[in-house]
Motif scaffolding. Structure first.
Motif, PDB file in Angstrom:
ATOM      1  N   GLY A  26       1.195   0.891  -4.230  1.00  0.00           N
ATOM      2  CA  GLY A  26      -0.016   1.717  -4.262  1.00  0.00           C
ATOM      3  C   GLY A  26       0.302   3.214  -4.254  1.00  0.00           C
ATOM      4  N   GLY A  57     -10.109   6.514  -5.862  1.00  0.00           N
ATOM      5  CA  GLY A  57      -9.615   6.800  -4.510  1.00  0.00           C
ATOM      6  C   GLY A  57     -10.407   6.136  -3.388  1.00  0.00           C
ATOM      7  N   ALA A  58     -11.429   5.349  -3.728  1.00  0.00           N
ATOM      8  CA  ALA A  58     -12.244   4.711  -2.679  1.00  0.00           C
ATOM      9  C   ALA A  58     -11.374   3.785  -1.832  1.00  0.00           C
ATOM     10  N   ASN A  59     -11.677   3.704  -0.539  1.00  0.00           N
ATOM     11  CA  ASN A  59     -10.823   2.941   0.357  1.00  0.00           C
ATOM     12  C   ASN A  59     -11.589   1.754   0.946  1.00  0.00           C
ATOM     13  N   ALA A  99     -10.635   2.281 -12.958  1.00  0.00           N
ATOM     14  CA  ALA A  99     -11.764   1.558 -12.332  1.00  0.00           C
ATOM     15  C   ALA A  99     -11.342   0.366 -11.491  1.00  0.00           C
ATOM     16  N   SER A 103       0.129   3.899   1.377  1.00  0.00           N
ATOM     17  CA  SER A 103       0.066   4.491   2.719  1.00  0.00           C
ATOM     18  C   SER A 103       1.050   3.824   3.675  1.00  0.00           C
ATOM     19  N   GLY A 159       0.831  -1.205   0.000  1.00  0.00           N
ATOM     20  CA  GLY A 159       0.000   0.000   0.000  1.00  0.00           C
ATOM     21  C   GLY A 159       0.866   1.255   0.000  1.00  0.00           C
ATOM     22  N   ILE A 184      -3.037   6.340 -11.040  1.00  0.00           N
ATOM     23  CA  ILE A 184      -2.091   5.369 -11.613  1.00  0.00           C
ATOM     24  C   ILE A 184      -0.701   5.996 -11.724  1.00  0.00           C
ATOM     25  N   THR A 238      -4.634  -1.053  -7.009  1.00  0.00           N
ATOM     26  CA  THR A 238      -3.476  -1.939  -7.166  1.00  0.00           C
ATOM     27  C   THR A 238      -3.734  -3.320  -6.532  1.00  0.00           C
ATOM     28  N   ILE A 257      -6.416  12.974  -6.908  1.00  0.00           N
ATOM     29  CA  ILE A 257      -7.756  12.614  -7.385  1.00  0.00           C
ATOM     30  C   ILE A 257      -8.769  13.674  -6.937  1.00  0.00           C
ATOM     31  N   ASP A 268      -8.712   8.490 -12.092  1.00  0.00           N
ATOM     32  CA  ASP A 268      -8.003   7.210 -11.923  1.00  0.00           C
ATOM     33  C   ASP A 268      -6.636   7.247 -12.598  1.00  0.00           C
ATOM     34  N   THR A 298      -4.813   0.203 -15.140  1.00  0.00           N
ATOM     35  CA  THR A 298      -5.965   0.658 -15.914  1.00  0.00           C
ATOM     36  C   THR A 298      -7.037   1.207 -14.965  1.00  0.00           C
TER      37      THR A 298
HETATM   38  P1  UTP Z   1      -4.212   2.392  -4.838  1.00  0.00           P
HETATM   39  O1  UTP Z   1      -4.163   1.001  -5.305  1.00  0.00           O
HETATM   40  O2  UTP Z   1      -3.084   2.955  -4.119  1.00  0.00           O
HETATM   41  O3  UTP Z   1      -5.545   2.595  -4.033  1.00  0.00           O
HETATM   42  O4  UTP Z   1      -4.491   3.293  -6.098  1.00  0.00           O
HETATM   43  P2  UTP Z   1      -5.810   2.559  -2.480  1.00  0.00           P
HETATM   44  O5  UTP Z   1      -6.876   1.538  -2.259  1.00  0.00           O
HETATM   45  O6  UTP Z   1      -6.053   3.957  -2.091  1.00  0.00           O
HETATM   46  O7  UTP Z   1      -4.505   1.943  -1.794  1.00  0.00           O
HETATM   47  P3  UTP Z   1      -3.446   2.441  -0.661  1.00  0.00           P
HETATM   48  O8  UTP Z   1      -4.006   3.572   0.123  1.00  0.00           O
HETATM   49  O9  UTP Z   1      -2.203   2.795  -1.436  1.00  0.00           O
HETATM   50  O10 UTP Z   1      -3.253   1.194   0.166  1.00  0.00           O
HETATM   51  C1  UTP Z   1      -4.764   4.687  -5.985  1.00  0.00           C
HETATM   52  C2  UTP Z   1      -5.797   5.079  -6.990  1.00  0.00           C
HETATM   53  O11 UTP Z   1      -5.263   4.950  -8.330  1.00  0.00           O
HETATM   54  C3  UTP Z   1      -6.264   4.521  -9.233  1.00  0.00           C
HETATM   55  C4  UTP Z   1      -7.559   4.424  -8.432  1.00  0.00           C
HETATM   56  O12 UTP Z   1      -8.229   5.668  -8.507  1.00  0.00           O
HETATM   57  C5  UTP Z   1      -7.041   4.201  -7.003  1.00  0.00           C
HETATM   58  O13 UTP Z   1      -7.980   4.600  -6.045  1.00  0.00           O
HETATM   59  N1  UTP Z   1      -5.864   3.213  -9.851  1.00  0.00           N
HETATM   60  C6  UTP Z   1      -4.861   2.447  -9.316  1.00  0.00           C
HETATM   61  C7  UTP Z   1      -6.491   2.789 -11.000  1.00  0.00           C
HETATM   62  O14 UTP Z   1      -7.406   3.453 -11.507  1.00  0.00           O
HETATM   63  N2  UTP Z   1      -6.085   1.616 -11.601  1.00  0.00           N
HETATM   64  C8  UTP Z   1      -5.093   0.852 -11.106  1.00  0.00           C
HETATM   65  O15 UTP Z   1      -4.752  -0.198 -11.708  1.00  0.00           O
HETATM   66  C9  UTP Z   1      -4.474   1.272  -9.906  1.00  0.00           C
END
Ligand code: UTP
Length: 234
Positions: free
Chosen positions: A43, A179-181, A117, A11, A9, A70, A120, A52, A66, A115
């Motif tokens: 991430g 960015g949804a968690n 939607a 974070s 992650g 990425i 990671t 975002i 998104d 990609t």
């Molecule tokens: P993350 O995978 O870091 O999301 O991707 P996260 O759930 O916030 O994870 P943490 O906080 O690092 O643990 C960040 C954003 O990048 C976009 C999405 O918007 C995601 O929320 N993303 C990432 C994509 O659109 N496609 C991907 O393959 C990866």
């Protein structure tokens, strides 16, 4: 040699740019890379969410937001490669075929998002399928999967073991905005179910947890697998 895909992650790896945990992770990853083949998916963390948010304020759509997320994951991936030096393949893999190609150099392969939607988590699950991984580890900022968000609900209970079907049932209904968690995204849940590759969710805020899990088979987290045996033991 065992193949392990690790979803790190943003974070936990880069809580903030200056106070990052990259040195500690580099030391752990170099130690375990001698015993197994390692693939890392990095991430975006808080920095991705900030980009975002600002993009949305400017009127960007979800897919465009998104794409920014990425880019931040790939920036973090670059930082990790910088820290790993010779131990890593020098480029961030931008798709699964590249990741498989880079793996032939027998170095640690690092990638970020792919990609829109998804997150990671999905990348790491598909990568695990693509390389035929023995194990997928999600190093995140909670110490497992809970019945509710433990940061918001004091009554939340941690699961020690879930089947892939139980995991999917928990994930279904979660939101999938940029960015949804959520605990894991739905694409990740489906791929984990169809591949049957065991998943370990552990607290990545302490990099030693990752070392103990891989090197010693000792962990405190949630295992998602078809069987209830410890997937870390040979
Ligand atoms: P993350 O995978 O870091 O999301 O991707 P996260 O759930 O916030 O994870 P943490 O906080 O690092 O643990 C960040 C954003 O990048 C976009 C999405 O918007 C995601 O929320 N993303 C990432 C994509 O659109 N496609 C991907 O393959 C990866």
């Amino acid at each position: 040699m065992k193949k392990i895909v690790i979803s790190l992650g943003g974070s936990v790896l880069v809580p903030s740019l200056e106070s990052n945990n990259i040195r500690q992770y580099v030391s752990v990853l170099k130690k375990v890379a001698g015993e197994c083949r390692i693939f890392i998916v990095v991430g975006g963390g808080g920095e991705a969410r900030r980009y975002i948010r600002v993009a949305r304020d400017l009127g960007a759509g979800e897919a465009a937001a998104d794409e920014l997320g990425i880019m931040v994951t790939r920036l973090n991936a670059r930082l990790l490669i910088a820290g790993l030096g010779d131990a890593a393949y020098p480029r961030v893999a931008e798709n699964y075929t590249e990741a498989c190609e880079f793996a032939q150099a027998k170095k640690i392969v690092v990638m970020g998002g792919i990609t829109p939607a998804q997150t990671t988590d999905a990348v790491s699950a598909v990568l695990a399928e693509s390389v035929g991984a023995d194990l997928l580890i999600n190093a995140t900022s909670v110490n497992g999967i809970y019945s509710a968000d433990p940061k918001k609900d004091a009554a939340a209970v941690k699961y020690e073991h879930l089947t892939p079907q139980e995991l999917l049932a928990i994930i279904t209904g979660s939101r999938m905005d940029a960015g949804a968690n959520t605990v894991l995204d739905i694409v990740a849940g489906k791929v984990i179910e169809r591949s049957g590759i065991p998943l370990l969710v552990l607290d990545g805020r302490d990099p030693e947890n990752l070392y103990r899990a891989i090197a010693e088979g000792v962990y405190s987290g949630t295992v998602v697998s078809r069987e209830s045996s410890n997937p870390l033991l040979p």
